[in-house]
Write a protein that holds these residues in place. Structure first.
Motif, short mmCIF file in Angstrom:
data_model
loop_
_atom_site.label_atom_id
_atom_site.label_comp_id
_atom_site.label_asym_id
_atom_site.label_seq_id
_atom_site.Cartn_x
_atom_site.Cartn_y
_atom_site.Cartn_z
N ARG A 183 0.93 -1.23 -0.06
CA ARG A 183 -0.01 0.08 0.19
C ARG A 183 0.90 1.39 0.24
NH1 ARG A 183 -3.63 -0.98 5.00
NH2 ARG A 183 -1.72 -2.31 5.54
N ALA A 184 2.16 1.04 0.52
CA ALA A 184 3.05 2.30 0.59
C ALA A 184 4.02 2.53 -0.40
CB ALA A 184 3.53 2.30 2.00
N VAL A 185 4.51 1.56 -1.09
CA VAL A 185 5.75 1.94 -2.14
C VAL A 185 5.46 1.35 -3.48
CG1 VAL A 185 7.21 1.57 -0.10
CG2 VAL A 185 6.83 -0.40 -1.48
N LEU A 186 6.38 1.74 -4.46
CA LEU A 186 6.35 1.60 -5.82
C LEU A 186 6.47 -0.25 -5.90
CD1 LEU A 186 8.39 4.42 -6.98
CD2 LEU A 186 5.99 4.00 -7.52
N PRO A 187 6.18 -0.76 -6.82
CA PRO A 187 6.40 -2.10 -7.12
C PRO A 187 7.93 -2.49 -7.09
CG PRO A 187 4.86 -1.62 -8.48
CD PRO A 187 5.21 -0.23 -8.12
N GLU A 188 8.65 -1.75 -7.78
CA GLU A 188 10.24 -1.72 -7.89
C GLU A 188 10.83 -1.97 -6.52
OE1 GLU A 188 8.50 0.22 -9.33
OE2 GLU A 188 9.00 -0.01 -11.53
N LEU A 331 15.19 2.72 3.40
CA LEU A 331 14.05 3.05 2.60
C LEU A 331 13.58 4.52 3.06
CD1 LEU A 331 11.56 2.49 0.56
CD2 LEU A 331 10.51 1.11 2.41
N GLN A 332 13.25 5.44 2.06
CA GLN A 332 12.54 6.48 2.40
C GLN A 332 11.45 6.91 1.38
OE1 GLN A 332 15.00 9.98 3.64
NE2 GLN A 332 16.63 8.44 4.37
N ASP A 353 19.97 0.37 -4.47
CA ASP A 353 20.75 1.70 -4.39
C ASP A 353 19.98 2.51 -5.51
OD1 ASP A 353 22.38 4.02 -4.45
OD2 ASP A 353 23.83 2.89 -5.53
N PHE A 354 18.98 3.22 -5.39
CA PHE A 354 18.13 3.71 -6.37
C PHE A 354 17.17 4.69 -5.53
CE2 PHE A 354 15.42 0.26 -5.84
CZ PHE A 354 14.18 0.72 -6.00
N ILE A 355 16.68 5.82 -6.70
CA ILE A 355 15.64 6.67 -6.03
C ILE A 355 14.90 6.67 -7.46
CG2 ILE A 355 16.74 8.68 -6.80
CD1 ILE A 355 15.34 10.13 -4.44
N GLY A 356 13.23 6.50 -7.01
CA GLY A 356 12.26 6.89 -7.90
C GLY A 356 11.50 8.03 -7.80
N PHE A 357 11.46 8.77 -8.84
CA PHE A 357 10.67 10.22 -8.85
C PHE A 357 9.40 9.77 -9.44
CE2 PHE A 357 15.31 10.94 -9.56
CZ PHE A 357 15.66 11.84 -8.50
N GLY A 366 6.20 13.20 -5.83
CA GLY A 366 6.73 12.09 -4.75
C GLY A 366 7.99 11.40 -5.26
N ALA A 367 8.73 10.87 -4.05
CA ALA A 367 9.96 10.08 -4.36
C ALA A 367 10.02 9.07 -3.38
CB ALA A 367 10.98 11.16 -4.36
N MET A 368 10.60 7.74 -3.74
CA MET A 368 11.08 6.64 -2.92
C MET A 368 12.33 6.23 -3.03
SD MET A 368 7.49 4.63 -2.90
CE MET A 368 5.84 5.39 -3.02
#
Ligand SMILES: Cc1cc2nc3c(=O)[nH]c(=O)nc-3n(C[C@H](O)[C@H](O)[C@H](O)COP(=O)(O)OP(=O)(O)OC[C@H]3O[C@@H](n4cnc5c(N)ncnc54)[C@H](O)[C@@H]3O)c2cc1C
Length: 406
Positions: A183-188, A331-332, A353-357, A366-368
């Motif tokens: 419910r909270a994060v991207l599938p990746e 994780l942020q 080691d990545f960030i998704g915008f 948003g970003a994760m």
């Protein structure tokens, strides 16, 4: 604000602790009473599922040390529960039969763990994790080779899984959904954490519900919805919390998935405020009400509400942000967009080691990130801003994140 005024705070958790500190910081010289049903002075909860479960008690983080409350003349009523709120009489009743009057009241009652109502759910060694005492009880039962079943593959369940795995336990996580933290994060991100846990020897079972527990006094097996018996010396259930709204609702305050407050923490009743996990609050950045369960919200919404109570009116208006630590992965998650049209990645989304915008048009909404705290610091400042951003530059590691702000 006069010295004869009484401010009462119900709930001595993170929000309650920061609120009383902020009241004195704002110069309130009247009486402050802090009522909490736990036997402890206010403390922060993040270490409960991380360092404390990993056997590092020194990581316990009180909001302030004991001396602070005495030095600041804060009357702490610990181990006492507020049972009734009389809005007309401005009185809070406590479970020992006593009562306190208030001129202004802050409700910081947080949330209570959602409990399973299943056969065997009352067996010994089935734990929930919300309080310091819960964390200590779980930690005390761990040991090399112990078999631990974690119910729920959300943040708390996965942090518990990582921490107890690091204590040498054999861990199985049962998650009903088809991905972790769904419910909270991207599938990746879900996929990255599935690999991380699996690589560390955690047995993650997706699409798997819990049907019951078995045991003779103490849990010996968790039974899945498919009828599989999983041996367990201990179970830890992490299936969310329910905001502690009973006091407010019974008194007639507006409650809707939490105590409804405005951006200043004001409830529907005069002189009654609320802050922290228990609120469904207006976030001016989004123009809608949201309920958050995060350290940032407990800390800063409480400070804003306390200042407002003291006459220094301050809106709580921040981009929501939270973190989780599991094994060596940080994780942020920042922002709470209702929609976005694409995700741009910097770094390899099949790694840790990545960030998704999350982009809507040319704006970041948003970003994760996984193990990218520095990138995330910049992203948090860009979210909701009016700076148009270019996908290619966002994805390009040779373009510094700071340059994106210029
Ligand atoms: C194990 C764990 C790990 C976490 N890790 C992270 C993290 O890594 N990052 C992050 O951003 N957030 C994290 N969080 C979330 C964060 O800790 C919470 O959002 C925060 O603690 C909420 O603070 P609060 O004061 O609103 O509520 P609470 O912390 O729930 O405090 C409310 C207090 O009020 C008491 N109370 C309730 N009703 C009454 C009553 N009627 N009378 C008297 N007392 C009452 C409760 O017993 C409790 O002590 C974590 C939470 C947990 C449980």
């Amino acid at each position: 604000m006069s010295e004869s005024e009484f401010y009462v705070v119900v709930g001595a958790g993170h929000a309650g602790g920061r609120a009383v500190e902020a009241m004195r910081g704002a110069g309130f010289a009247g009486r402050i009473i802090l009522i909490g049903d736990e036997p402890h002075l206010p403390y922060e909860r993040p270490p409960l599922s991380k360092e404390l479960l990993q056997g590092r008690p020194e990581a316990h983080t009180p909001v302030r040390d004991d001396a602070f409350y005495a030095e600041n003349d804060i009357d702490c009523r610990l181990g006492q529960r507020a049972t009734t709120l009389d809005l007309d009489g401005k009185i809070v009743m406590l479970d020992d039969g006593s009562s306190v009057s208030y001129d202004k009241l802050l409700l910081a009652t947080g949330g209570a763990v959602r409990r399973l109502a299943l056969p065997g759910a009352d067996l010994a060694n089935i734990h929930y994790l919300r309080t310091l005492d819960d964390s200590r009880a779980i930690q005390g039962g761990l040991g090399d080779g112990k078999r631990v079943v974690v119910v729920g593959g959300g943040f708390i369940g996965l942090e518990v899984a990582a921490s107890v795995r690091q204590q040498g336990c054999a861990v199985t996580v049962l998650e009903m959904a088809d991905r972790l933290m769904g419910r909270a994060v991207l599938p990746e991100i879900s996929a990255a954490f599935l690999s991380l846990h699996t690589d560390q020897g955690v047995n993650i079972r997706l699409n798997t519900g819990i049907a019951s527990f078995e045991g003779d006094g103490s849990v010996s097996h968790a039974i899945t919805a498919d009828g599989e018996k999983i041996p367990a010396d201990m179970a830890v259930v992490g299936v969310g919390i329910i905001p502690e709204t009973a006091l407010a609702a019974d008194a007639g305050l507006a409650v809707d998935n939490g105590i409804v407050v405005d951006e200043f923490g004001r409830t529907s009743a005069p002189d009654v405020y609320a802050a922290g996990d228990v609120t469904n609050h207006l976030n001016p950045l989004y123009g809608r009400h949201i309920r958050l369960e995060s350290w940032q919200n407990a800390q800063n919404q409480a400070i804003a509400a306390a200042k407002t109570m003291c006459g220094d009116t301050q809106a709580y208006s921040e981009v929501p942000w939270m973190w989780s630590d599991q094994f060596d992965a940080n994780l942020q998650v920042a922002g709470m967009p209702e929609s976005w049209d694409r995700v741009v990645f910097r770094g390899n989304p099949r790694s840790t080691d990545f960030i998704g915008f999350q982009m809507a048009g040319d704006r970041l909404v948003g970003a994760m990130s996984v193990n990218r705290p520095r990138d995330m610091r910049v992203a948090r400042r860009l979210i909701g801003g009016d700076k148009p951003l270019d996908d290619a530059a966002l994805a390009d590691e040779s373009v510094s994140m700071r340059d994106l702000m210029r």
